[in-house]
Design a protein around this motif. Sequence first.
Motif, PDB file in Angstrom:
ATOM      1  N   GLU A 148       0.772  -1.252   0.091  1.00 46.05           N
ATOM      2  CA  GLU A 148      -0.020  -0.086   0.014  1.00 46.05           C
ATOM      3  C   GLU A 148       0.651   1.207   0.049  1.00 46.05           C
ATOM      4  N   THR A 194      -6.541   9.250  -7.980  1.00 42.79           N
ATOM      5  CA  THR A 194      -7.142   8.567  -6.590  1.00 42.79           C
ATOM      6  C   THR A 194      -7.224   6.908  -7.145  1.00 42.79           C
ATOM      7  N   ILE A 223      -4.812   3.866  -6.090  1.00 45.84           N
ATOM      8  CA  ILE A 223      -5.431   2.993  -5.148  1.00 45.84           C
ATOM      9  C   ILE A 223      -5.284   1.490  -5.761  1.00 45.84           C
ATOM     10  N   VAL A 238      -3.295  -1.609  -4.100  1.00 47.65           N
ATOM     11  CA  VAL A 238      -4.102  -2.663  -4.176  1.00 47.65           C
ATOM     12  C   VAL A 238      -3.210  -4.027  -4.525  1.00 47.65           C
ATOM     13  N   GLU A 277      -7.788  -4.938   2.353  1.00 48.09           N
ATOM     14  CA  GLU A 277      -7.693  -3.979   1.200  1.00 48.09           C
ATOM     15  C   GLU A 277      -9.092  -3.278   1.195  1.00 48.09           C
ATOM     16  N   ASN A 301      -8.872   0.819   2.427  1.00 45.63           N
ATOM     17  CA  ASN A 301      -9.074   1.759   1.165  1.00 45.63           C
ATOM     18  C   ASN A 301     -10.301   2.388   1.573  1.00 45.63           C
ATOM     19  N   MET A 346      -7.012  11.445   0.904  1.00 42.91           N
ATOM     20  CA  MET A 346      -6.335  10.832  -0.440  1.00 42.91           C
ATOM     21  C   MET A 346      -5.809  12.016  -1.171  1.00 42.91           C
TER      22      MET A 346
END
Length: 163
Positions: free
Chosen positions: A40, A54, A58, A62, A103, A107, A117
């Motif tokens: 991460e 974003t 992400i 992940v 995750e 997240n 973020m």
Amino acid sequence: MKHEHRGHGGHDHHAGRTSVSWGMAASATLHCLTGCAIGEVLGMVIGTALGWGTVATIALAVALAFVFGYALTMRGVLKAGVGFRQAVKVALAADTVSIIVMEVVDNGVMLVVPGAMEAGLSSGLFWGALAFAFAVAFVVTVPVNRWLIGRGRGHAVVHAYHH
């Protein structure tokens, strides 16, 4: 009347269940959290450095969480003398559900913390939110891992390779 026992990892269990301590579940979750955190953070750093949005950041984070989560498990299994192909199978069986839960939770937390973020890597808000997200993910994932291990799944499949 015939009474059946199912074996998991060399142990007999009624209906595939065994007693699992919270400590064992926490240890398995901490192992998972370590791989997830490495992936991460690396994904967030790379995505931010490249100016990605974003969603892309992400997605990379992940993907790397899975890579590092599986790699940490495989390292121990390979050290036990298992071949690469079997080590991949063990890692997939051991970690997939745990990583997915971790995750989704971490997240999700990052997305709901206002401004986290967008804060950027030099911001205390970003790092504080990420630490909080990992803590929440850990707390949520421990009972999931306890349930899985108690049924001979998740990290239970790795225990046969630990010396």
